[in-house]
Enzyme design. Structure first.
Site, mmCIF file in Angstrom:
data_model
loop_
_atom_site.group_PDB
_atom_site.id
_atom_site.type_symbol
_atom_site.label_atom_id
_atom_site.label_comp_id
_atom_site.label_asym_id
_atom_site.label_seq_id
_atom_site.Cartn_x
_atom_site.Cartn_y
_atom_site.Cartn_z
ATOM 1 N N TYR A 1 -10.593 -0.908 0.793
ATOM 2 C CA TYR A 1 -10.430 -1.297 2.195
ATOM 3 C C TYR A 1 -10.218 -0.076 3.091
ATOM 4 O O TYR A 1 -9.627 0.916 2.691
ATOM 5 C CB TYR A 1 -9.247 -2.248 2.364
ATOM 6 C CG TYR A 1 -9.655 -3.710 2.436
ATOM 7 C CD1 TYR A 1 -10.441 -4.173 3.485
ATOM 8 C CD2 TYR A 1 -9.268 -4.616 1.458
ATOM 9 C CE1 TYR A 1 -10.820 -5.509 3.563
ATOM 10 C CE2 TYR A 1 -9.646 -5.954 1.518
ATOM 11 C CZ TYR A 1 -10.421 -6.397 2.584
ATOM 12 O OH TYR A 1 -10.799 -7.706 2.658
ATOM 13 N N ASP B 1 0.776 -1.231 0.000
ATOM 14 C CA ASP B 1 0.000 0.000 0.000
ATOM 15 C C ASP B 1 0.809 1.284 0.000
ATOM 16 O O ASP B 1 0.252 2.357 -0.225
ATOM 17 C CB ASP B 1 -0.956 0.009 1.201
ATOM 18 C CG ASP B 1 -2.051 -1.035 1.052
ATOM 19 O OD1 ASP B 1 -2.257 -1.513 -0.081
ATOM 20 O OD2 ASP B 1 -2.701 -1.364 2.061
#
Length: 809
Positions: free
Chosen positions: A514, A427
């Site tokens: 998410y 990420d």
């Protein structure tokens, strides 16, 4: 904008009259309700009168009315408590993120350096050199400790700047350290040893300039397939005004180092779009520096690959392609992905939930980004590329951890379509700070202290993100410690207990679908808890039969694919001093002769302390057959019982990665996933286990964590860093719709004192309770150690407001 309270109005039908009006249940219900309202009005009126005669509404500091407490006193809003001070923009502290003025000064300085040939972001194209991002460059630890502990000079503030050098003869990504701030006068290339240099152009994170060139290609491609999309899915992308598709991309961008091929997937643009894939994807090769040479390489439709949109159209029209037929969702059929309430109301009528109250106001002190609470003190920042980071963490003025923070988070999927084959996310590249606004009362309690954040990445000016971080004190709802001491004769000798009140520092990172809730939790017994909670939408794929081994079928012809979550943290422990040792306290089985019965054997466990002397010895791949404690301690200092003062790591959220790094190259870019704990000697050249450039070249990454271990340095009486990986396997199920809930999806590790204190430090708390019986159990002495028992204020409330946008500053 302001959000107004609302709820569903229920209806009820009164029973039919069976006699005179006064003899009905409905009549007396009405009368009781009226009397209740009158009583409330009288109480409020009396409270206001009593307030005018004494303290007045101003005493609470909120201008709210003061009401009677029924005992001759008054109840007003709770006091604010300990002070909170904003960051001093003119003199930011050592670890504070860059201020808006510092960001502007760094930009202007670099634009003025003719040798760098940097174009302002607003004017730059992908073939120019321009600033991609800027953030704080941390001071060297030795300089920081000299300043913090020994009255040394304050380290200068510096910025770490990432430049996309698309205008260089050989395009590369460059990084520079610029300082001193606030008035920079010099810069130098940032190229720490052990990291790949130069940074390859293909490894850069994509940004708006590149997307701006890719989107028209996708628009043109969907123009050619518009009829197929409409007939197959009832939704379109090209020139769409209703029933539209939207798109998202994947990473890494290829299957070998040096590629830049990206698959774009299409979804119905409904609330919860992530749950509406339509099984249509387009791959673009955009490696060439000339965007005119970019090309669509493949198209994926209903489980089939095509070399071009033209081939798809031909195959669709001549009947050789398997045609998809996905029903159009209308009305309630689309609710499954929505946050709109549905089903039988719980509770049956809207009732307010319990709320926190701070009867004496805040019990923690905030000064900029420095926080103090119940013996704890620490500093924090919100890194643009790594999220929430903590520094100089002390308990009772003794440093326990110098640096603690997330390094990277990975989500790696399984499946057979292009999305699942390409979905190996780390990420940092997206970026991890994802600093969107937190909602009081949901994301953090209404009593929380909120902090804004500044970031400058992929834009020409700093952006302010409102309420991006929060801090609050919380009653965890479980005793920190307690004991009921029975006298074994129907009574007791004493009761002792203490609630577990903690301080929480929270940031919620939104990475596309998410939402990761990152918490640092400070307990009063010297325990520091690090926790991540998972929520947000799944990333399912359009169902085809070959996907069956990878998950379960769900709504709207989709499958929830199995995936793994990984979170890596850096824990730079300084237990008592900088030089520490790392040992495992191994729990072993032994088979001995029973001392009481020599003819019998006795099997039990024992401990064995094992000092780890090198980095390879300290790389832990957990074995449930060999449980152990992970202890960091000072050889020089011991507690009163002659035990080395230490802190240990306790991992409560671990899972083994099944991905073989030696056999599968992508794992090189996230080698930290292999180890639940790895301990290395701290180096300024190894500041992080990952990099924002690893995502798009996992195969030959800019930072390969395995190299931290392979040099196998001595770690005895050295400055040590623990790299901790939390992990979980996620096999989606129907209750993950509309979104995954945090319950059962929380991973944590603890940094716990291990002989560091002579006893539990929370025994000093005046919030404990001790009860002893007297008068043959007909009464008891309750010792609250001076803490008032009655609550005499009500929480400060205000209408919930939520803006949800960020703005340039």
């Amino acid at each position: 904008m302001e959000m107004k309270e609302g709820g569903e109005q229920g209806t009820s039908t009164a029973p039919k009259s069976s006699g005179t009006l006064w003899n009905t249940v409905s009549f007396w219900r009405v009368v009781s309700g009226l009397l209740f309202l009158v009583c409330i009005a009288l109480a409020v009126a009396l409270g206001v009168v009593s307030g005018k005669g004494g303290h007045g509404a101003e005493e609470g500091g909120s201008g709210m009315p003061v009401v009677g407490d029924g005992q001759g006193g008054t109840i007003g809003p709770c006091p604010t408590g300990m002070a909170t001070e904003a960051v001093d923009e003119d003199s930011p502290a050592l670890y504070d993120d860059l201020t808006a003025e510092e960001l502007r000064a760094v930009r202007e300085y670099l634009l003025g350096q003719s040798g760098l040939d940097i174009t302002p972001w607003e004017e730059a194209s992908i073939n120019d050199n321009y600033i991609y991002g800027m953030e704080l460059h941390l001071p060297l630890k030795a300089e920081a400790l000299a300043y913090l502990d020994n009255n040394g000079p304050r380290p200068e503030r510096q910025a770490l700047v990432t430049v996309y050098g698309g205008g260089r003869t050989q395009p590369v990504v460059e990084q520079y350290v610029v300082g001193p701030l606030p008035d920079p006068t010099r810069h130098e290339t940032y190229a720490p040893p052990g990291r790949k240099n130069p940074i390859p152009w293909h490894a850069r994170a994509p940004e708006t300039k590149e997307y701006a060139l890719l989107i028209p290609m996708l628009t043109q491609a969907t123009k050619e397939t518009d009829r197929i999309l409409k007939e197959s899915f009832g939704y379109t992308y090209y020139n769409c005004s209703s029933r539209c598709l939207t798109l998202g991309d994947t990473a890494p961008r290829g299957f070998t180092s040096g590629e830049r091929r990206t698959w774009f997937r299409f979804m119905r643009n409904l609330e919860g779009k992530f749950l509406h894939p339509v099984g249509f994807m387009i791959q673009i090769n955009h490696l060439n520096m000339d965007p005119a040479q970019w090309r669509i390489e493949r198209v994926f439709y209903n489980g089939q690959y095509f070399e071009s949109t033209a081939e798809l159209v031909r195959s669709y029209d001549d009947g050789t392609a398997r045609k998809a037929q996905l029903p159009v969702l209308a009305g309630d059929e689309a609710l499954f992905s929505s946050f709109r309430r549905r089903g039988d109301p719980q509770p049956s009528r809207p009732l307010r939930a319990p709320e926190l109250i701070e009867p004496d106001g805040r019990r923690y002190k905030v000064q900029g980004r420095h926080v103090e609470y119940m013996g704890w003190s620490f500093n924090w920042r919100l890194s643009t590329t790594q999220g929430l980071q903590l520094y100089d963490i002390r308990m009772k003025n003794e440093r326990v951890v110098y640096e603690l923070g997330l390094q990277d988070a990975g989500t790696w999927y399984s499946g057979t379509d292009p999305l699942m084959l390409a979905a190996l996310y780390v990420d940092n590249a997206w970026p991890v700070a994802g600093s969107f606004e937190l909602l009081p009362g949901i994301d953090c309690p209404k009593t929380a202290t909120f902090f804004d954040a500044l970031h400058q990445q992929d834009i020409g000016k700093p952006r302010r993100f409102r309420n991006a971080v929060c801090a609050f004190e919380l009653d965890t709802g479980i005793p920190l410690r307690r004991h009921f001491d029975s006298d074994d004769a129907g009574g007791y000798t004493f009761y002792g207990g203490m609630a577990d009140h903690v301080l929480v520092l929270r940031h919620i990172n939104v990475v596309y679908n998410y939402d990761f809730v990152y918490d640092y939790i400070f307990h009063q017994n010297g325990v520091l808890e690090v926790k991540v909670s998972l929520t947000g939408y799944l990333q399912p794929t359009f169902y085809t039969q070959d996907q069956d081994p990878y998950g379960y079928r769900m709504w709207a012809n989709q499958i929830g694919n199995h995936h793994q979550h990984f979170f890596n943290y850096k824990v730079d422990l300084d237990v008592v001093n900088v030089q520490n040792r790392f040992e495992t306290v191994d729990i072993l089985l032994e088979n001995i002769t029973n001392p009481e019965r020599p003819e019998l054997r006795h099997i039990q466990t024992r401990i064995q302390r094992s000092l780890r002397t090198t980095e390879k010895e300290a790389a832990v791949q957990y074995d449930f057959n060999r449980p152990k404690y992970y202890n960091f301690y000072s050889e020089e200092q011991k507690n009163r019982f002659d035990a080395h003062r230490g802190y240990r790591l306790q991992l409560n959220g671990i899972a083994k990665s099944l991905l073989p790094r030696g056999e599968w190259a992508p794992v090189n870019g996230a080698a930290w996933m292999d180890y639940q704990v790895a301990v290395t000697r701290r180096k300024d050249s190894e500041p992080s286990s990952s990099s924002i450039f690893n995502q798009n070249d996992l195969y030959d990454p800019v930072v390969n964590f395995q190299s931290f271990i392979d040099d196998d340095e001595n770690i005895v009486d050295e400055d040590l860093v623990a790299w901790v990986t939390l992990a979980a396997h996620h096999l989606p199920h129907s209750e993950d719709y509309p979104v995954t809930a945090t319950a059962g999806n929380q991973l944590q590790f603890f940094i716990r004192p291990f002989h560091f204190y002579d006893e539990d430090p929370s025994v000093a708390s005046s919030n404990a309770v001790r009860i002893t019986p007297s008068d043959d159990f007909r009464s008891a002495t309750v010792d609250r150690f001076g803490t008032p028992e009655m609550t005499s204020c009500f929480p400060r409330t205000s209408p919930v407001s939520f803006n949800g946008t960020w703005r340039e500053v």
